[in-house]
Design a protein around this motif. Structure first.
Motif, PDB file in Angstrom:
ATOM      1  N   SER A   1      93.587  34.291 -27.249  1.00  0.00           N
ATOM      2  CA  SER A   1      93.093  32.848 -26.917  1.00  0.00           C
ATOM      3  C   SER A   1      92.839  32.689 -25.938  1.00  0.00           C
ATOM      4  O   SER A   1      94.105  33.222 -24.788  1.00  0.00           O
ATOM      5  CB  SER A   1      94.651  32.213 -27.558  1.00  0.00           C
ATOM      6  N   ASN A   2      91.867  32.428 -25.493  1.00  0.00           N
ATOM      7  CA  ASN A   2      91.099  31.279 -24.060  1.00  0.00           C
ATOM      8  C   ASN A   2      92.290  30.220 -23.390  1.00  0.00           C
ATOM      9  O   ASN A   2      92.210  28.901 -24.657  1.00  0.00           O
ATOM     10  CB  ASN A   2      89.762  31.627 -24.129  1.00  0.00           C
TER      11      ASN A   2
ATOM     12  N   ILE B   1      95.322  34.980 -22.987  1.00  0.00           N
ATOM     13  CA  ILE B   1      96.393  35.138 -23.551  1.00  0.00           C
ATOM     14  C   ILE B   1      96.635  35.808 -24.977  1.00  0.00           C
ATOM     15  O   ILE B   1      96.467  35.220 -26.372  1.00  0.00           O
ATOM     16  CB  ILE B   1      97.216  33.636 -23.365  1.00  0.00           C
ATOM     17  N   PRO B   2      97.119  36.766 -25.443  1.00  0.00           N
ATOM     18  CA  PRO B   2      97.824  37.533 -26.711  1.00  0.00           C
ATOM     19  C   PRO B   2      98.817  37.331 -27.100  1.00  0.00           C
ATOM     20  O   PRO B   2      99.536  37.137 -26.191  1.00  0.00           O
ATOM     21  CB  PRO B   2      97.466  39.607 -25.897  1.00  0.00           C
ATOM     22  N   SER B   3      99.312  37.337 -28.105  1.00  0.00           N
ATOM     23  CA  SER B   3     100.513  37.199 -28.761  1.00  0.00           C
ATOM     24  C   SER B   3     100.306  38.330 -30.250  1.00  0.00           C
ATOM     25  O   SER B   3      98.856  38.575 -30.923  1.00  0.00           O
ATOM     26  CB  SER B   3      99.658  35.570 -29.311  1.00  0.00           C
TER      27      SER B   3
ATOM     28  N   HIS C   1     100.339  29.254 -13.933  1.00  0.00           N
ATOM     29  CA  HIS C   1     100.329  29.551 -12.924  1.00  0.00           C
ATOM     30  C   HIS C   1     101.455  30.302 -12.508  1.00  0.00           C
ATOM     31  O   HIS C   1     101.652  30.687 -11.697  1.00  0.00           O
ATOM     32  CB  HIS C   1     100.204  28.014 -11.892  1.00  0.00           C
ATOM     33  N   THR C   2     101.607  31.262 -14.139  1.00  0.00           N
ATOM     34  CA  THR C   2     103.053  32.634 -13.664  1.00  0.00           C
ATOM     35  C   THR C   2     102.868  32.931 -14.620  1.00  0.00           C
ATOM     36  O   THR C   2     101.667  32.787 -16.052  1.00  0.00           O
ATOM     37  CB  THR C   2     104.576  31.758 -14.540  1.00  0.00           C
ATOM     38  N   PRO C   3     103.213  34.245 -14.756  1.00  0.00           N
ATOM     39  CA  PRO C   3     102.372  35.731 -16.208  1.00  0.00           C
ATOM     40  C   PRO C   3     103.145  35.455 -16.982  1.00  0.00           C
ATOM     41  O   PRO C   3     104.454  34.937 -17.046  1.00  0.00           O
ATOM     42  CB  PRO C   3     103.632  36.769 -15.448  1.00  0.00           C
ATOM     43  N   PRO C   4     101.988  34.668 -18.005  1.00  0.00           N
ATOM     44  CA  PRO C   4     102.759  35.554 -19.268  1.00  0.00           C
ATOM     45  C   PRO C   4     103.362  35.817 -20.470  1.00  0.00           C
ATOM     46  O   PRO C   4     104.375  37.099 -20.161  1.00  0.00           O
ATOM     47  CB  PRO C   4     101.408  35.358 -20.498  1.00  0.00           C
TER      48      PRO C   4
ATOM     49  N   LEU D   1     104.921  23.966 -26.818  1.00  0.00           N
ATOM     50  CA  LEU D   1     103.236  23.854 -26.980  1.00  0.00           C
ATOM     51  C   LEU D   1     102.706  24.012 -25.681  1.00  0.00           C
ATOM     52  O   LEU D   1     102.575  23.033 -24.841  1.00  0.00           O
ATOM     53  CB  LEU D   1     102.899  23.564 -28.259  1.00  0.00           C
ATOM     54  N   LEU D   2     101.238  24.920 -26.467  1.00  0.00           N
ATOM     55  CA  LEU D   2     100.392  25.219 -25.303  1.00  0.00           C
ATOM     56  C   LEU D   2      99.254  24.878 -26.195  1.00  0.00           C
ATOM     57  O   LEU D   2      98.394  25.620 -26.588  1.00  0.00           O
ATOM     58  CB  LEU D   2     100.169  26.467 -24.408  1.00  0.00           C
ATOM     59  N   PRO D   3      98.458  23.160 -25.739  1.00  0.00           N
ATOM     60  CA  PRO D   3      97.521  23.291 -26.210  1.00  0.00           C
ATOM     61  C   PRO D   3      96.344  24.352 -26.886  1.00  0.00           C
ATOM     62  O   PRO D   3      96.163  24.352 -25.622  1.00  0.00           O
ATOM     63  CB  PRO D   3      97.594  21.931 -26.744  1.00  0.00           C
ATOM     64  N   LEU D   4      95.107  24.145 -27.262  1.00  0.00           N
ATOM     65  CA  LEU D   4      94.158  25.268 -27.560  1.00  0.00           C
ATOM     66  C   LEU D   4      92.983  24.073 -28.037  1.00  0.00           C
ATOM     67  O   LEU D   4      92.117  24.658 -27.073  1.00  0.00           O
ATOM     68  CB  LEU D   4      93.932  26.466 -28.594  1.00  0.00           C
ATOM     69  N   GLU D   5      93.159  23.944 -29.527  1.00  0.00           N
ATOM     70  CA  GLU D   5      92.466  23.084 -29.753  1.00  0.00           C
ATOM     71  C   GLU D   5      92.199  21.599 -30.386  1.00  0.00           C
ATOM     72  O   GLU D   5      93.899  21.629 -30.580  1.00  0.00           O
ATOM     73  CB  GLU D   5      91.438  23.017 -31.079  1.00  0.00           C
TER      74      GLU D   5
END
Length: 222
Positions: free
Chosen positions: A196-197, A207-209, A155-158, A131-135
Motif C-alpha cells: 500500500s502507498n 508499505i508491504p503487509s 518517519h520510522t522504519p515500518p 490505524l493509518l488511513p489509506l482511503e
C-alpha cells in the motif's frame, strides 16, 4: 422411537448445529504475537548479544569493511579496533563468525518477516491496533493499515510485513482522536500479501503487509 422422542431428538440435533455455527462465526480475539508463525523463528545469533556487545561488534565490522574496501584508517582508529576485537574475543564472542554471517542473517530476517500464520487464513478475528488511513469517504476512513504501536511507519522504519494488516472496512469509520487512538477491528482475516502507498505530509512510502482483513466493524479500544 415415539413421535415425541423423535421430535426431541431433532430439537437436540438442531440446537447443536446452531450452537456450532454460532461458535464458528464468533471472532477469535488475537494479539500481534499470533500473527508470527512458528516457522518464522530461527536461530538468530545476533539476538543473543546485549546492546553493548552489538555496538562494539558493529564498530569492529565497520572498520573491517573500510579496510576491505581499501580505505585509509588512521592509527588511533586502528588501535581502538584491535582493542575492541581482543575484548570481544576474550568475552567469548565469535567475532569472525558473526561478521561473516551478517548477510545470511539479514536475508533470513527479511524472508521470515513475510511469513504469515496460515492458521488464521479465512478466520473471523478481533484485533487491537492503531490505524493509518489509506482511503477516505469524506471525513471517514474506508481503508487503512492496522499497526501494533502508535506512530508506526511515520518517519520510522515500518514494522515487519507480518506485523501489518491491510484493512478494508464495510462501513466507513470516523476517526475519533486521530492516529494516536487505538481501535478494535473485527472481521475476516486472510493471509494475502499486499503493498500500500501510505502518504505523509512531506511524501509517501510503499508499505508491504502479509495480511488483509475484511472488517465488519471498527470501534474505539476500551
Amino acid at each position: 422411537m415415539t413421535k415425541n422422542g423423535y421430535l426431541a431428538a431433532i430439537a437436540v440435533v438442531t440446537s447443536l448445529l446452531l450452537s456450532t455455527v454460532s461458535t464458528a462465526g464468533e471472532p477469535r480475539e488475537i494479539t500481534w504475537d499470533d500473527l508470527v508463525p512458528a516457522e518464522a523463528q530461527f536461530d538468530d545469533a545476533f539476538t543473543r548479544l546485549d546492546e553493548d556487545t552489538l555496538f562494539e561488534l558493529s564498530m569492529v565490522a565497520g572498520v573491517r569493511d573500510r579496510l576491505d574496501a581499501g580505505m585509509e584508517v588512521d592509527e588511533q582508529t586502528l588501535a581502538g579496533h584491535h582493542k575492541r576485537t581482543r575484548e570481544l574475543v576474550d568475552n567469548g564472542v565469535d567475532v569472525d563468525g558473526l561478521i561473516a554471517m551478517r548477510d545470511e542473517i539479514s536475508q533470513q530476517r527479511i524472508a521470515k518477516t513475510r511469513l504469515a500464520n496460515e492458521a488464521l487464513d479465512g478466520k473471523p478475528v478481533r484485533i487491537p491496533g492503531y490505524l493509518l488511513p489509506l482511503e477516505f469517504d469524506g471525513d471517514k476512513v474506508t481503508e487503512f493499515l492496522l499497526v501494533p504501536y502508535v506512530g508506526a511507519c511515520i518517519h520510522t522504519p515500518p514494522p515487519p510485513p507480518n506485523q501489518i494488516v491491510h484493512v478494508k472496512n464495510d462501513e466507513a469509520y470516523k476517526m475519533e482522536g486521530g492516529l494516536y487512538t487505538p481501535v478494535w477491528v473485527n472481521g475476516l482475516m486472510k493471509t494475502e500479501q499486499s503493498q500500500s502507498n501510505l502518504e505523509f505530509i512531506d511524501g509517501s512510502s510503499d508499505i508491504p503487509s502479509a495480511y488483509t482483513l475484511e472488517a465488519e466493524s471498527v470501534e474505539p479500544y476500551e
